[in-house]
Design a protein around this motif. Structure first.
Motif, PDB file in Angstrom:
ATOM      1  N   THR A   2      59.391  37.409  38.016  1.00  0.00           N
ATOM      2  CA  THR A   2      58.376  38.471  37.881  1.00  0.00           C
ATOM      3  C   THR A   2      57.385  38.530  39.029  1.00  0.00           C
ATOM      4  OG1 THR A   2      56.878  37.011  36.657  1.00  0.00           O
ATOM      5  CG2 THR A   2      58.499  38.272  35.371  1.00  0.00           C
ATOM      6  N   PHE A   3      57.373  37.513  39.882  1.00  0.00           N
ATOM      7  CA  PHE A   3      56.435  37.417  40.999  1.00  0.00           C
ATOM      8  C   PHE A   3      54.988  37.293  40.523  1.00  0.00           C
ATOM      9  CE2 PHE A   3      54.881  38.634  45.361  1.00  0.00           C
ATOM     10  CZ  PHE A   3      55.521  37.594  46.009  1.00  0.00           C
ATOM     11  N   LEU A   4      54.799  36.856  39.277  1.00  0.00           N
ATOM     12  CA  LEU A   4      53.474  36.545  38.749  1.00  0.00           C
ATOM     13  C   LEU A   4      53.243  35.041  38.877  1.00  0.00           C
ATOM     14  CD1 LEU A   4      53.379  38.566  35.384  1.00  0.00           C
ATOM     15  CD2 LEU A   4      52.354  39.216  37.571  1.00  0.00           C
ATOM     16  N   PRO A   5      51.992  34.584  38.722  1.00  0.00           N
ATOM     17  CA  PRO A   5      51.768  33.134  38.632  1.00  0.00           C
ATOM     18  C   PRO A   5      52.666  32.526  37.540  1.00  0.00           C
ATOM     19  CG  PRO A   5      49.669  34.278  38.806  1.00  0.00           C
ATOM     20  CD  PRO A   5      50.726  35.348  38.663  1.00  0.00           C
ATOM     21  N   ASN A   6      53.276  31.392  37.843  1.00  0.00           N
ATOM     22  CA  ASN A   6      54.186  30.795  36.868  1.00  0.00           C
ATOM     23  C   ASN A   6      53.408  30.023  35.792  1.00  0.00           C
ATOM     24  OD1 ASN A   6      53.448  28.377  38.132  1.00  0.00           O
ATOM     25  ND2 ASN A   6      55.327  28.246  39.329  1.00  0.00           N
TER      26      ASN A   6
END
Length: 321
Positions: free
Chosen positions: A165-169
């Motif tokens: 998602t290219f969000l913080p994991n």
């Protein structure tokens, strides 16, 4: 067996069209010369694009221009329109000089945590190489230091980002939540969180397949990232769950945001090839109780509230008390 250099142009085109990575031939100014079908899928998002820079987010375009002008082999990671959907993807990039004036650009999607770790490993090897070269060359030390810092930043970014998602994991968003809890405790300030879960996600996977499920996750992640206000932060908690951190906000502000997210997602149809999929979410909210809560108990209350929203019929939000 033929060598690659012995293949005809037609054979090469057929070969490149069967490679999943997006490949394009460009000149040093970034003008697109030719590309394979995988690159074409992403280019449909930018039908008027004539340069490689136009395929990237504006904030990254200048960095791409400089890499092209340098004419050197480059390796980095970042966000790219790897598909013709609205959601960008985390990709492993390579830029290789061909002849005097052209460059080959390759973008390969990072699909899993293992892929991300592999990219981080390669970037770290580059860091080691730059360090060794700096020791042996005083004249180039400053240039190598600049390159090394850029690669370190890339490796650091990939290590903290969810590959899908290219969000913080998960690790990063939990760490950020712990920091916000400490800040709220110290300054007795407001802090709330929301746990967001995509409704009927198993049904989506079973009906349309896991690749479609991944695209739904990307679409929802992109929407959440763009729909929340600054300084709120959203990260992927795992599976189809996301966490939104709302610093300096109480449960009333979090509820107002949750109501808006539910409504906008409910009205947003996601195009998946020939299908339009409607996606809804259930949201659990919890406000930090100073002197009572830990980050773990805060998260548990929000998670329990999310399950209550599910049990009440989904597509709604609930405040955990």
């Amino acid at each position: 067996m033929k060598r690659l250099t012995d293949l005809s142009k037609r054979d090469l085109r057929t070969l490149f069209d069967h490679i999943q990575a997006a490949i394009a031939l460009v000149d040093r100014e970034g003008n697109l010369v030719s590309w394979n079908s995988a690159f074409e899928a992403g280019k449909r998002k930018f039908p008027r694009a004539t340069t490689l820079q136009e395929m990237f987010h504006p904030k990254d375009a200048e960095a791409i221009r400089l890499k092209l002008a340098g004419g050197m082999a480059e390796h980095w990671a970042g966000e790219f329109a790897a598909t013709d959907t609205d959601a960008a993807a985390l990709c492993d990039f390579r830029l290789m000089p061909v002849g005097d004036r052209n460059m080959v650009f390759v973008a390969e999607r990072i699909e899993s945590e293992a892929d991300a770790e592999n990219v981080v490993g390669k970037l770290r090897k580059q860091v080691t190489l730059f360090q060794v070269e700096s020791e042996h060359s005083k004249k180039l030390a400053r240039n190598k230091q600049i390159e090394m810092e850029a690669v370190i930043a890339q490796a650091e970014e990939v290590a903290h980002v969810d590959a899908l998602t290219f969000l913080p994991n998960r690790r990063t968003i939990i760490k950020d939540m712990q920091s916000e809890v400490m800040r709220a405790e110290r300054y007795r300030s407001l802090f709330s969180i929301s746990v967001v879960d995509i409704d009927h996600f198993k049904f989506i996977n079973d009906t349309y397949g896991h690749p479609a499920g991944d695209e739904i996750l990307r679409h929802v992640a992109l929407y959440l990232r763009d729909a929340i206000r600054h300084p709120d932060v959203v990260g992927r908690y795992g599976g189809e769950e996301f966490i939104i951190l709302l610093p300096s906000s109480g449960k009333a502000a979090a509820a107002e945001q949750a109501a808006r997210l539910c409504q906008e997602l409910r009205n947003k149809k996601i195009q998946m090839k020939d299908e339009e999929i409607q996606v809804t979410v259930s949201i659990g909210i919890a406000e930090y109780r100073n002197g009572e809560d830990s980050w773990h108990s805060l998260l548990k209350r929000a998670d329990n509230a999310m399950f209550t929203a599910k049990n009440l019929g989904r597509d709604r939000w609930v405040i955990g008390e």
